[in-house]
Design a protein around this motif. Structure first.
Motif, mmCIF file in Angstrom:
data_model
loop_
_atom_site.group_PDB
_atom_site.id
_atom_site.type_symbol
_atom_site.label_atom_id
_atom_site.label_comp_id
_atom_site.label_asym_id
_atom_site.label_seq_id
_atom_site.Cartn_x
_atom_site.Cartn_y
_atom_site.Cartn_z
ATOM 1 N N VAL A 172 0.813 -1.223 0.000
ATOM 2 C CA VAL A 172 0.000 0.000 0.000
ATOM 3 C C VAL A 172 0.847 1.274 0.000
ATOM 4 O O VAL A 172 0.308 2.379 -0.051
ATOM 5 C CB VAL A 172 -0.961 0.018 1.212
ATOM 6 N N GLU A 173 2.153 1.127 0.052
ATOM 7 C CA GLU A 173 3.054 2.263 0.262
ATOM 8 C C GLU A 173 2.927 3.345 -0.809
ATOM 9 O O GLU A 173 2.837 4.539 -0.487
ATOM 10 C CB GLU A 173 4.493 1.755 0.338
ATOM 11 N N ASP A 174 2.917 2.969 -2.067
ATOM 12 C CA ASP A 174 2.838 3.984 -3.132
ATOM 13 C C ASP A 174 1.556 4.806 -3.037
ATOM 14 O O ASP A 174 1.578 6.031 -3.187
ATOM 15 C CB ASP A 174 2.944 3.329 -4.515
ATOM 16 N N ASN A 175 0.447 4.146 -2.782
ATOM 17 C CA ASN A 175 -0.828 4.845 -2.651
ATOM 18 C C ASN A 175 -0.830 5.763 -1.430
ATOM 19 O O ASN A 175 -1.304 6.908 -1.489
ATOM 20 C CB ASN A 175 -1.970 3.830 -2.569
ATOM 21 N N LEU A 176 -0.301 5.286 -0.312
ATOM 22 C CA LEU A 176 -0.229 6.107 0.898
ATOM 23 C C LEU A 176 0.656 7.337 0.682
ATOM 24 O O LEU A 176 0.300 8.447 1.093
ATOM 25 C CB LEU A 176 0.317 5.284 2.068
ATOM 26 N N ILE A 177 1.788 7.143 0.019
ATOM 27 C CA ILE A 177 2.697 8.260 -0.256
ATOM 28 C C ILE A 177 1.998 9.299 -1.129
ATOM 29 O O ILE A 177 2.104 10.508 -0.874
ATOM 30 C CB ILE A 177 3.998 7.760 -0.920
ATOM 31 N N GLU A 178 1.261 8.846 -2.117
ATOM 32 C CA GLU A 178 0.546 9.785 -2.992
ATOM 33 C C GLU A 178 -0.465 10.605 -2.195
ATOM 34 O O GLU A 178 -0.552 11.827 -2.351
ATOM 35 C CB GLU A 178 -0.164 9.002 -4.105
ATOM 36 N N GLN A 179 -1.218 9.961 -1.328
ATOM 37 C CA GLN A 179 -2.209 10.664 -0.505
ATOM 38 C C GLN A 179 -1.551 11.642 0.467
ATOM 39 O O GLN A 179 -2.009 12.777 0.621
ATOM 40 C CB GLN A 179 -3.049 9.654 0.268
ATOM 41 N N ILE A 180 -0.497 11.197 1.122
ATOM 42 C CA ILE A 180 0.194 12.057 2.092
ATOM 43 C C ILE A 180 0.852 13.234 1.379
ATOM 44 O O ILE A 180 0.767 14.378 1.844
ATOM 45 C CB ILE A 180 1.222 11.245 2.906
ATOM 46 N N ASN A 181 1.496 12.975 0.242
ATOM 47 C CA ASN A 181 2.104 14.063 -0.527
ATOM 48 C C ASN A 181 1.072 15.106 -0.909
ATOM 49 O O ASN A 181 1.331 16.311 -0.822
ATOM 50 C CB ASN A 181 2.803 13.536 -1.781
ATOM 51 N N GLU A 182 -0.099 14.676 -1.335
ATOM 52 C CA GLU A 182 -1.156 15.612 -1.717
ATOM 53 C C GLU A 182 -1.519 16.521 -0.550
ATOM 54 O O GLU A 182 -1.665 17.733 -0.702
ATOM 55 C CB GLU A 182 -2.386 14.836 -2.210
ATOM 56 N N GLN A 183 -1.644 15.948 0.634
ATOM 57 C CA GLN A 183 -1.981 16.741 1.822
ATOM 58 C C GLN A 183 -0.846 17.692 2.200
ATOM 59 O O GLN A 183 -1.096 18.865 2.519
ATOM 60 C CB GLN A 183 -2.292 15.816 2.997
ATOM 61 N N LEU A 184 0.378 17.192 2.182
ATOM 62 C CA LEU A 184 1.530 18.031 2.519
ATOM 63 C C LEU A 184 1.662 19.198 1.545
ATOM 64 O O LEU A 184 1.885 20.344 1.951
ATOM 65 C CB LEU A 184 2.819 17.200 2.506
ATOM 66 N N ILE A 185 1.513 18.906 0.271
ATOM 67 C CA ILE A 185 1.652 19.948 -0.747
ATOM 68 C C ILE A 185 0.542 20.976 -0.616
ATOM 69 O O ILE A 185 0.786 22.181 -0.751
ATOM 70 C CB ILE A 185 1.715 19.312 -2.146
ATOM 71 N N GLN A 186 -0.661 20.539 -0.305
ATOM 72 C CA GLN A 186 -1.750 21.495 -0.095
ATOM 73 C C GLN A 186 -1.445 22.397 1.097
ATOM 74 O O GLN A 186 -1.661 23.604 1.038
ATOM 75 C CB GLN A 186 -3.079 20.760 0.113
ATOM 76 N N ASP A 187 -0.925 21.827 2.176
ATOM 77 C CA ASP A 187 -0.561 22.624 3.351
ATOM 78 C C ASP A 187 0.523 23.655 3.006
ATOM 79 O O ASP A 187 0.438 24.821 3.399
ATOM 80 C CB ASP A 187 -0.046 21.729 4.484
ATOM 81 N N ILE A 188 1.538 23.225 2.290
ATOM 82 C CA ILE A 188 2.653 24.109 1.912
ATOM 83 C C ILE A 188 2.158 25.189 0.960
ATOM 84 O O ILE A 188 2.486 26.375 1.111
ATOM 85 C CB ILE A 188 3.800 23.291 1.294
ATOM 86 N N PHE A 189 1.367 24.810 -0.019
ATOM 87 C CA PHE A 189 0.806 25.757 -0.984
ATOM 88 C C PHE A 189 -0.029 26.810 -0.253
ATOM 89 O O PHE A 189 0.135 28.016 -0.470
ATOM 90 C CB PHE A 189 -0.031 24.989 -2.013
ATOM 91 N N ASN A 190 -0.928 26.361 0.615
ATOM 92 C CA ASN A 190 -1.773 27.297 1.352
ATOM 93 C C ASN A 190 -0.958 28.249 2.217
ATOM 94 O O ASN A 190 -1.244 29.450 2.265
ATOM 95 C CB ASN A 190 -2.782 26.557 2.231
ATOM 96 N N LYS A 191 0.038 27.725 2.899
ATOM 97 C CA LYS A 191 0.855 28.562 3.785
ATOM 98 C C LYS A 191 1.639 29.619 2.990
ATOM 99 O O LYS A 191 1.808 30.741 3.447
ATOM 100 C CB LYS A 191 1.829 27.662 4.572
ATOM 101 N N SER A 192 2.066 29.266 1.785
ATOM 102 C CA SER A 192 2.937 30.167 1.032
ATOM 103 C C SER A 192 2.202 31.158 0.138
ATOM 104 O O SER A 192 2.654 32.297 -0.008
ATOM 105 C CB SER A 192 3.941 29.369 0.205
ATOM 106 N N VAL A 193 1.093 30.778 -0.466
ATOM 107 C CA VAL A 193 0.469 31.682 -1.446
ATOM 108 C C VAL A 193 -1.038 31.849 -1.300
ATOM 109 O O VAL A 193 -1.677 32.402 -2.194
ATOM 110 C CB VAL A 193 0.793 31.255 -2.906
ATOM 111 N N SER A 194 -1.615 31.412 -0.206
ATOM 112 C CA SER A 194 -3.065 31.557 -0.029
ATOM 113 C C SER A 194 -3.386 32.388 1.189
ATOM 114 O O SER A 194 -2.597 32.496 2.113
ATOM 115 C CB SER A 194 -3.722 30.181 0.115
ATOM 116 N N ASP A 195 -4.559 32.924 1.183
ATOM 117 C CA ASP A 195 -5.036 33.688 2.333
ATOM 118 C C ASP A 195 -5.931 32.852 3.237
ATOM 119 O O ASP A 195 -6.727 33.369 3.985
ATOM 120 C CB ASP A 195 -5.846 34.917 1.854
ATOM 121 N N TRP A 196 -5.833 31.544 3.153
ATOM 122 C CA TRP A 196 -6.714 30.667 3.939
ATOM 123 C C TRP A 196 -6.353 30.707 5.391
ATOM 124 O O TRP A 196 -5.293 30.709 5.818
ATOM 125 C CB TRP A 196 -6.631 29.233 3.413
#
Length: 165
Positions: free
Chosen positions: A141-165
């Motif tokens: 299940v590792e590849d699928n888990l990594i994809e899901q976790i990466n998506e969440q991490l990237i959303q957090d980083i994106f929001n922190k850097s360029v969003s007003d959320w």
């Protein structure tokens, strides 16, 4: 009289501007480029491809959701960092002292530099996890888990850097 009301309405709408974005970004118009350094893994148990997969996914997010040009170095906004933790551990212990669920956790240390506005700079650790059944092996299940976790991490980083959320 109708013409006067129409003209007044038209003039009032022309003087108002509304800034909105479907992605939630609020990037200063002076910012034209982004550079994203390779996120090396210093986590001892991380999958060897994790660094490349994460770095490319972060680049893809900025290419797809902004109008910024991706440059190798010296972007108007810059990301660097490293993968600092990658671990799996049991989280739901049953009555017979066996795990029903395991949790894969990935933590990334990110340094963000905004050359146009240094008040936006930050250095922060982001961490996310996904649970999986203890009846499954991590390798299955590792590849699928990594994809899901990466998506969440990237959303957090994106929001922190360029969003007003």
């Amino acid at each position: 009289m109708k013409k006067l009301i129409f003209l007044l309405t038209l003039v009032s709408f022309q003087s108002c501007t509304v800034k909105y974005s479907f992605t939630g970004t609020s990037i200063d118009p002076e910012i034209k480029s982004v550079s994203i350094a390779y996120f090396e893994s210093v986590a001892p148990l991380a999958k060897p491809t994790l660094s490349q997969v994460f770095t490319e996914a972060l680049k893809d997010r900025f290419i797809q959701q902004t109008n910024l040009s991706l440059v190798k170095t010296q972007g108007d906004i810059q990301f660097s960092g490293k993968i600092v933790d990658y671990q799996t551990r049991p989280v739901a212990i049953q009555g017979n002292e066996t795990a029903a669920l395991n949790r894969l956790t990935i933590s990334i240390e990110v340094e963000f530099v905004n050359l146009k506005d240094d008040t936006k700079n930050f250095k922060q650790k982001f961490s996310r996890f996904q649970d999986y059944s203890a009846g499954q092996s991590l390798s299955s299940v590792e590849d699928n888990l990594i994809e899901q976790i990466n998506e969440q991490l990237i959303q957090d980083i994106f929001n922190k850097s360029v969003s007003d959320w």
